[in-house]
Design an enzyme around this catalytic site. Structure first.
Site, PDB file in Angstrom:
ATOM      1  N   SER A  22       0.804  -1.226   0.000  1.00 25.78           N
ATOM      2  CA  SER A  22       0.000   0.000   0.000  1.00 25.78           C
ATOM      3  C   SER A  22       0.841   1.282   0.000  1.00 25.78           C
ATOM      4  O   SER A  22       0.503   2.224  -0.729  1.00 25.78           O
ATOM      5  CB  SER A  22      -0.967  -0.005   1.183  1.00 25.78           C
ATOM      6  N   THR A  66      -5.078  -2.994   8.591  1.00 25.70           N
ATOM      7  CA  THR A  66      -4.994  -4.344   8.044  1.00 25.70           C
ATOM      8  C   THR A  66      -4.834  -5.347   9.173  1.00 25.70           C
ATOM      9  O   THR A  66      -4.979  -4.998  10.354  1.00 25.70           O
ATOM     10  CB  THR A  66      -3.873  -4.413   6.969  1.00 25.70           C
ATOM     11  N   LYS A  70      -8.753  -5.143  11.920  1.00 24.92           N
ATOM     12  CA  LYS A  70      -9.976  -4.637  11.274  1.00 24.92           C
ATOM     13  C   LYS A  70     -11.202  -4.712  12.195  1.00 24.92           C
ATOM     14  O   LYS A  70     -12.020  -3.801  12.201  1.00 24.92           O
ATOM     15  CB  LYS A  70     -10.242  -5.391   9.966  1.00 24.92           C
ATOM     16  N   ASP A 106     -12.907  -2.921   1.328  1.00 28.97           N
ATOM     17  CA  ASP A 106     -12.593  -4.249   0.774  1.00 28.97           C
ATOM     18  C   ASP A 106     -13.761  -4.771  -0.063  1.00 28.97           C
ATOM     19  O   ASP A 106     -13.557  -5.527  -1.020  1.00 28.97           O
ATOM     20  CB  ASP A 106     -12.305  -5.256   1.901  1.00 28.97           C
ATOM     21  N   GLY A 133     -12.927 -15.199   8.069  1.00 27.44           N
ATOM     22  CA  GLY A 133     -12.487 -13.998   8.782  1.00 27.44           C
ATOM     23  C   GLY A 133     -13.038 -12.728   8.152  1.00 27.44           C
ATOM     24  O   GLY A 133     -14.086 -12.734   7.483  1.00 27.44           O
ATOM     25  N   GLY A 134     -12.307 -11.626   8.352  1.00 30.30           N
ATOM     26  CA  GLY A 134     -12.766 -10.322   7.886  1.00 30.30           C
ATOM     27  C   GLY A 134     -12.925 -10.246   6.378  1.00 30.30           C
ATOM     28  O   GLY A 134     -13.911  -9.683   5.880  1.00 30.30           O
ATOM     29  N   ALA A 135     -11.964 -10.807   5.653  1.00 28.63           N
ATOM     30  CA  ALA A 135     -12.054 -10.746   4.187  1.00 28.63           C
ATOM     31  C   ALA A 135     -13.228 -11.591   3.693  1.00 28.63           C
ATOM     32  O   ALA A 135     -13.930 -11.205   2.744  1.00 28.63           O
ATOM     33  CB  ALA A 135     -10.750 -11.225   3.560  1.00 28.63           C
ATOM     34  N   ALA A 159     -17.166 -23.527  13.790  1.00 26.14           N
ATOM     35  CA  ALA A 159     -17.993 -22.525  14.482  1.00 26.14           C
ATOM     36  C   ALA A 159     -17.859 -21.154  13.826  1.00 26.14           C
ATOM     37  O   ALA A 159     -18.837 -20.391  13.763  1.00 26.14           O
ATOM     38  CB  ALA A 159     -17.590 -22.451  15.957  1.00 26.14           C
ATOM     39  N   LEU A 217      -7.722 -14.244  -2.725  1.00 27.02           N
ATOM     40  CA  LEU A 217      -7.557 -12.881  -2.194  1.00 27.02           C
ATOM     41  C   LEU A 217      -6.106 -12.593  -1.844  1.00 27.02           C
ATOM     42  O   LEU A 217      -5.709 -11.444  -1.722  1.00 27.02           O
ATOM     43  CB  LEU A 217      -8.442 -12.674  -0.957  1.00 27.02           C
TER      44      LEU A 217
HETATM   45  P1  NAP Z   1      -8.512 -13.110   9.148  1.00 27.02           P
HETATM   46  O1  NAP Z   1      -9.639 -12.233   9.592  1.00 27.02           O
HETATM   47  O2  NAP Z   1      -7.393 -13.412  10.063  1.00 27.02           O
HETATM   48  O3  NAP Z   1      -9.189 -14.494   8.640  1.00 27.02           O
HETATM   49  C1  NAP Z   1      -8.412 -15.523   8.091  1.00 27.02           C
HETATM   50  C2  NAP Z   1      -9.242 -16.776   7.877  1.00 27.02           C
HETATM   51  O4  NAP Z   1      -8.377 -17.771   7.332  1.00 27.02           O
HETATM   52  C3  NAP Z   1      -9.800 -17.362   9.180  1.00 27.02           C
HETATM   53  O5  NAP Z   1     -10.980 -18.079   8.877  1.00 27.02           O
HETATM   54  C4  NAP Z   1      -8.671 -18.299   9.590  1.00 27.02           C
HETATM   55  O6  NAP Z   1      -9.076 -19.335  10.440  1.00 27.02           O
HETATM   56  C5  NAP Z   1      -8.274 -18.872   8.247  1.00 27.02           C
HETATM   57  N1  NAP Z   1      -6.917 -19.374   8.251  1.00 27.02           N
HETATM   58  C6  NAP Z   1      -5.799 -18.744   8.675  1.00 27.02           C
HETATM   59  N2  NAP Z   1      -4.716 -19.527   8.476  1.00 27.02           N
HETATM   60  C7  NAP Z   1      -5.181 -20.677   7.925  1.00 27.02           C
HETATM   61  C8  NAP Z   1      -4.559 -21.885   7.518  1.00 27.02           C
HETATM   62  N3  NAP Z   1      -3.236 -22.051   7.607  1.00 27.02           N
HETATM   63  N4  NAP Z   1      -5.349 -22.862   6.994  1.00 27.02           N
HETATM   64  C9  NAP Z   1      -6.676 -22.701   6.890  1.00 27.02           C
HETATM   65  N5  NAP Z   1      -7.328 -21.573   7.277  1.00 27.02           N
HETATM   66  C10 NAP Z   1      -6.583 -20.584   7.777  1.00 27.02           C
HETATM   67  O7  NAP Z   1      -7.821 -12.527   7.834  1.00 27.02           O
HETATM   68  P2  NAP Z   1      -8.534 -11.718   6.643  1.00 27.02           P
HETATM   69  O8  NAP Z   1      -8.441 -10.261   6.892  1.00 27.02           O
HETATM   70  O9  NAP Z   1      -9.879 -12.319   6.423  1.00 27.02           O
HETATM   71  O10 NAP Z   1      -7.548 -12.030   5.425  1.00 27.02           O
HETATM   72  C11 NAP Z   1      -7.555 -13.296   4.806  1.00 27.02           C
HETATM   73  C12 NAP Z   1      -6.706 -13.245   3.545  1.00 27.02           C
HETATM   74  O11 NAP Z   1      -7.259 -12.341   2.607  1.00 27.02           O
HETATM   75  C13 NAP Z   1      -5.258 -12.790   3.765  1.00 27.02           C
HETATM   76  O12 NAP Z   1      -4.425 -13.527   2.908  1.00 27.02           O
HETATM   77  C14 NAP Z   1      -5.273 -11.360   3.355  1.00 27.02           C
HETATM   78  O13 NAP Z   1      -4.003 -10.932   2.887  1.00 27.02           O
HETATM   79  C15 NAP Z   1      -6.259 -11.428   2.195  1.00 27.02           C
HETATM   80  N6  NAP Z   1      -6.874 -10.137   1.936  1.00 27.02           N
HETATM   81  C16 NAP Z   1      -6.640  -9.575   0.740  1.00 27.02           C
HETATM   82  C17 NAP Z   1      -7.200  -8.366   0.448  1.00 27.02           C
HETATM   83  C18 NAP Z   1      -6.922  -7.744  -0.880  1.00 27.02           C
HETATM   84  O14 NAP Z   1      -7.132  -6.543  -1.027  1.00 27.02           O
HETATM   85  N7  NAP Z   1      -6.493  -8.515  -1.859  1.00 27.02           N
HETATM   86  C19 NAP Z   1      -8.014  -7.708   1.382  1.00 27.02           C
HETATM   87  C20 NAP Z   1      -8.259  -8.324   2.599  1.00 27.02           C
HETATM   88  C21 NAP Z   1      -7.673  -9.546   2.875  1.00 27.02           C
HETATM   89  P3  NAP Z   1      -8.966 -19.166  12.037  1.00 27.02           P
HETATM   90  O15 NAP Z   1     -10.081 -18.234  12.420  1.00 27.02           O
HETATM   91  O16 NAP Z   1      -9.129 -20.545  12.535  1.00 27.02           O
HETATM   92  O17 NAP Z   1      -7.609 -18.585  12.312  1.00 27.02           O
END
Ligand code: NAP
Length: 277
Positions: A22, A66, A70, A106, A133-135, A159, A217
């Site tokens: 960014s 980020t 979030k 997002d 998660g958040g994304a 869950a 993503l």
């Molecule tokens: P988050 O809120 O931490 O959620 C991550 C999700 O992935 C949770 O469900 C988590 O499960 C699961 N997870 C984490 N590690 C894992 C693994 N090794 N195997 C299986 N599941 C796993 O993160 P987020 O903000 O949603 O972001 C998720 C992804 O999207 C990241 O790679 C981020 O860089 C990407 N993203 C990209 C953009 C973009 O602009 N391109 C924007 C936002 C996010 P648990 O709850 O059990 O930990």
């Protein structure tokens, strides 16, 4: 209508944050617009988020949030937009006088990414969403506006998949297993960090239904292993870079009330803008 107070500082709050692209493309947009501010990446551990925000309020700071802040940021804001309220996540903030306002760009970023693959949002999509998660919430929010779509959420903690599905009862359900979620998917979305570093994949590409589209993503130089493997099997596939740039462009519009030069943003990443369709 947004009337953001001119920010004294423009920051990205994350932990870790050094890898973020960014600062590169926001810096290019600021320079092109002649705005004399730097976009600073601040590594803020979760325990320091509220103290950091207290200090940043004093200069009417604006910026992005980020991983992992979030959800916490949504609770620190004085007001959030309806989209941020529904996703329960803030990735963009600014001040309106003394009021700290949060939004979630997002969702619009995901819409732009979808446009690069499909042109317009598909009808009657059957989406396998990996991650809760958040994304993943932003993805559900965006897809809730598609005609006839259903989303099946697969997460390593069932869950969390159920909890997200319950927030979008007309759209989403928890899949009992990866194979159940994916077997007749027309679109598979990776919303986990799997593949951000290294070549691990969230789904064995051999399990992808024949005509399924793929969205990852995650993004990295040379694209993710999942996107490369899907494309090698003739799937239409895209990584998260178009989402990243567009969420940043929409944030810029919130902060300054003007559109940034999106071409300059893409050029700062050494890429040309992703074309719709
Ligand atoms: P988050 O809120 O931490 O959620 C991550 C999700 O992935 C949770 O469900 C988590 O499960 C699961 N997870 C984490 N590690 C894992 C693994 N090794 N195997 C299986 N599941 C796993 O993160 P987020 O903000 O949603 O972001 C998720 C992804 O999207 C990241 O790679 C981020 O860089 C990407 N993203 C990209 C953009 C973009 O602009 N391109 C924007 C936002 C996010 P648990 O709850 O059990 O930990």
């Amino acid at each position: 209508m947004i009337r953001a107070t001119r920010p004294g500082r423009l920051v990205l709050l994350g932990h870790p944050v050094a890898h973020s692209l960014s600062p590169r493309f926001q810096g290019a947009a600021l320079a092109r617009a002649g705005i004399p501010l730097a976009y600073e990446a601040l590594d803020v551990p979760p325990s320091e988020l509220s103290t950091t925000m207290r200090a940043l309020r004093g200069v009417h700071a604006a910026g992005n949030v980020t991983i992992p802040h979030k959800s916490a940021m949504a609770l620190l804001c004085d007001r959030v937009t309806p989209i941020a309220a529904r996703t329960r996540a803030v990735n963009t903030f600014w001040h309106e006088a003394e009021e700290l306002v949060g939004d979630n760009t997002d969702v619009g970023g995901f819409d732009a990414l979808v446009a690069t693959l499909y042109g317009v949002a598909p009808r009657n999509a059957r989406v396998a969403l990996i991650g809760a998660g958040g994304a993943a919430a932003a993805v559900c929010e965006a897809i809730s506006h598609w005609d006839g779509a259903r989303v099946f959420i697969v997460a390593r903690r069932p869950a969390s998949a159920s909890a997200l599905a319950e927030r979008y009862p007309d759209l989403a359900a928890r899949a009992g297993s990866l194979s159940e979620g994916i077997h007749d998917a027309t679109l598979v979305v990776n919303a986990t960090p799997v593949g951000l570093t290294g070549d691990a994949m969230p789904v064995d590409p051999e399990l992808l239904p024949r005509d399924a589209y793929v969205i990852d993503l995650a993004y990295r130089a040379g694209e993710t292993a999942f996107v490369r493997a899907a494309r090698a099997r003739a799937h239409r596939a895209a990584d998260g870079l178009a989402m990243l740039v567009e969420q940043g462009a929409l944030a810029f519009e919130r902060w300054f009330g003007i559109a940034p030069d999106r071409t300059a943003m893409w050029e700062a990443l050494g890429r040309t803008p992703a074309a719709p369709g």
